[in-house]
Design an enzyme around this catalytic site. Sequence first.
Site, PDB file in Angstrom:
ATOM      1  N   THR A  74      -1.350 -10.591  -2.002  1.00 11.64           N
ATOM      2  CA  THR A  74      -0.472 -11.421  -1.181  1.00 11.64           C
ATOM      3  C   THR A  74      -0.339 -12.796  -1.840  1.00 11.64           C
ATOM      4  OG1 THR A  74      -2.442 -12.002   0.090  1.00 11.64           O
ATOM      5  CG2 THR A  74      -1.005 -10.329   1.027  1.00 11.64           C
ATOM      6  N   THR A 103       0.841  -1.202   0.000  1.00 20.03           N
ATOM      7  CA  THR A 103       0.000   0.000   0.000  1.00 20.03           C
ATOM      8  C   THR A 103       0.872   1.246   0.000  1.00 20.03           C
ATOM      9  OG1 THR A 103      -1.769  -1.168   1.145  1.00 20.03           O
ATOM     10  CG2 THR A 103      -1.798   1.238   1.287  1.00 20.03           C
TER      11      THR A 103
HETATM   12  N1  LIG Z   1      10.158   0.041   2.926  1.00 21.30           N
HETATM   13  C1  LIG Z   1       9.583   0.594   3.992  1.00 21.30           C
HETATM   14  N2  LIG Z   1      10.208   1.554   4.672  1.00 21.30           N
HETATM   15  C2  LIG Z   1       9.638   2.103   5.767  1.00 21.30           C
HETATM   16  N3  LIG Z   1       8.442   1.724   6.271  1.00 21.30           N
HETATM   17  C3  LIG Z   1       7.782   0.774   5.628  1.00 21.30           C
HETATM   18  C4  LIG Z   1       8.303   0.154   4.460  1.00 21.30           C
HETATM   19  N4  LIG Z   1       7.434  -0.759   4.036  1.00 21.30           N
HETATM   20  C5  LIG Z   1       6.405  -0.738   4.883  1.00 21.30           C
HETATM   21  N5  LIG Z   1       6.602   0.181   5.848  1.00 21.30           N
HETATM   22  C6  LIG Z   1       5.694   0.477   6.955  1.00 21.30           C
HETATM   23  O1  LIG Z   1       4.987  -0.716   7.270  1.00 21.30           O
HETATM   24  C7  LIG Z   1       3.601  -0.459   7.396  1.00 21.30           C
HETATM   25  C8  LIG Z   1       2.835  -1.461   6.566  1.00 21.30           C
HETATM   26  O2  LIG Z   1       3.042  -1.236   5.198  1.00 21.30           O
HETATM   27  P1  LIG Z   1       1.868  -1.402   4.122  1.00 21.30           P
HETATM   28  O3  LIG Z   1       0.562  -1.040   4.712  1.00 21.30           O
HETATM   29  O4  LIG Z   1       2.286  -0.673   2.907  1.00 21.30           O
HETATM   30  O5  LIG Z   1       1.926  -2.979   3.876  1.00 21.30           O
HETATM   31  P2  LIG Z   1       1.097  -3.855   2.837  1.00 21.30           P
HETATM   32  O6  LIG Z   1       2.093  -4.648   2.048  1.00 21.30           O
HETATM   33  O7  LIG Z   1       0.169  -2.993   2.074  1.00 21.30           O
HETATM   34  O8  LIG Z   1       0.294  -4.845   3.796  1.00 21.30           O
HETATM   35  P3  LIG Z   1      -1.113  -5.611   3.522  1.00 21.30           P
HETATM   36  O9  LIG Z   1      -0.814  -6.760   2.611  1.00 21.30           O
HETATM   37  O10 LIG Z   1      -1.531  -6.082   4.883  1.00 21.30           O
HETATM   38  O11 LIG Z   1      -2.065  -4.603   2.934  1.00 21.30           O
HETATM   39  C9  LIG Z   1       3.394   0.996   7.012  1.00 21.30           C
HETATM   40  O12 LIG Z   1       3.073   1.703   8.169  1.00 21.30           O
HETATM   41  C10 LIG Z   1       4.698   1.516   6.533  1.00 21.30           C
HETATM   42  O13 LIG Z   1       4.983   2.707   7.197  1.00 21.30           O
HETATM   43 MG   LIG Z   2      -1.915  -2.907   2.092  1.00 18.76          MG
END
Ligand SMILES: Nc1ncnc2c1ncn2[C@@H]1O[C@H](COP(=O)(O)OP(=O)(O)OP(=O)(O)O)[C@@H](O)[C@H]1O
Ligand SMILES: [Mg+2]
Length: 357
Positions: free
Chosen positions: A171, A78
């Site tokens: 995922t 996201t």
């Molecule tokens: N590369 C990164 N650097 C810094 N913070 C990160 C990074 N990747 C993710 N985060 C932090 O981790 C948290 C989760 O990330 P995100 O919501 O984008 O995950 P996602 O892959 O979309 O998860 P889901 O599959 O559950 O939707 C966010 O708060 C973000 O700030």
């Molecule tokens: Mg997400």
Amino acid sequence: MNWDDTTDATPDTERLVGSVADHEDQAVEAALRPKDLGEFIGQEKVREQLDLVLRAARARGATADHVLLSGAPGLGKTTLSMIIAAEMGAPIRITSGPAIQHAGDLAAILSSLQEGEVLFLDEIHRMSRPAEEMLYMAMEDYRVDVIVGKGPGATAIPLELPPFTLVGATTRAGLLPPPLRDRFGFTAHMEFYEPAELERVIHRSANLLEVEIDAQGAAEIAGRSRGTPRIANRLLRRVRDYAQVKADGHITRDIAGVALGVYEVDGRGLDRLDRAVLEALIKLFGGGPVGLSTLAVAVGEERETVEEVAEPFLVREGLLARTPRGRVATPAAWAHLGLTPPQQIRGTSGQQDLFGT
Ligand SMILES: Nc1ncnc2c1ncn2[C@@H]1O[C@H](COP(=O)(O)OP(=O)(O)OP(=O)(O)O)[C@@H](O)[C@H]1O
Ligand SMILES: [Mg+2]
């Protein structure tokens, strides 16, 4: 649904190391999200490739190609979708596969997009079939056929769409039909993060949360974060609570270690349920093999909880194996619990036997 009637339905216990976001996370995540590619930590390959894709599109004055992001929960899909929009200077519309029940829902969204807008479709593998087919055409030709009327009188009215960038997140990339997968110009697979990268995530978040943490404190939390930034941020918040209540607010290795002990997250990132599974497997069933249902009863959880919540991490860590004859604790699992596996598990021949190879 409880279809194993020998288990009690247990309420969803909040898990500190679970990778799925809870309410508190969602609020804090917005504040902690990196805003551009430069701030995004780790995932070097993905970042480099995406940077090229976006720069080239900007140089051409074009809309960026469609992007598919795949990877486990909490790795930054996201976040990256929002970065794509920000880097392109484009607005972003956020929706998800399960939210699109009918093709008409998708048509309504697509036809209201502005030129260059980023459409983020989370959980894209959970879209309905008709919506998926509409998406094929929209992605390729920037066109949808809107069906008006019903039965023999129904007519398809073609509708031109402005060029847009679809960012799909999943995922489960393996569940996407190939025709959909093939329509993405760029696919990024997100890997679990290295401890050093998680340390950087933790330092960055600590900074934003105005928490003082030293290098060893960050390393201690990173080592228990299961390769996942979301978990790293969550553990950081819990350790901060502890440090504020029980100490002077400053996070050191000792504080982090004791705090995570209070929350029952061990040195390797296993929580109470993970350890209960391994303990049952080893202490009640001699290390296995044992069937999933039996194991679930033994730890007082639903079958699905054990299979979907605890096992993926245990398997990834090499602590548990799923074999044709049932679940088996690996020698590393015995060692993790401070136990010595019996000879037939330690010996290679016995191991081959047990792991069904
Ligand atoms: N590369 C990164 N650097 C810094 N913070 C990160 C990074 N990747 C993710 N985060 C932090 O981790 C948290 C989760 O990330 P995100 O919501 O984008 O995950 P996602 O892959 O979309 O998860 P889901 O599959 O559950 O939707 C966010 O708060 C973000 O700030
Ligand atoms: Mg997400």
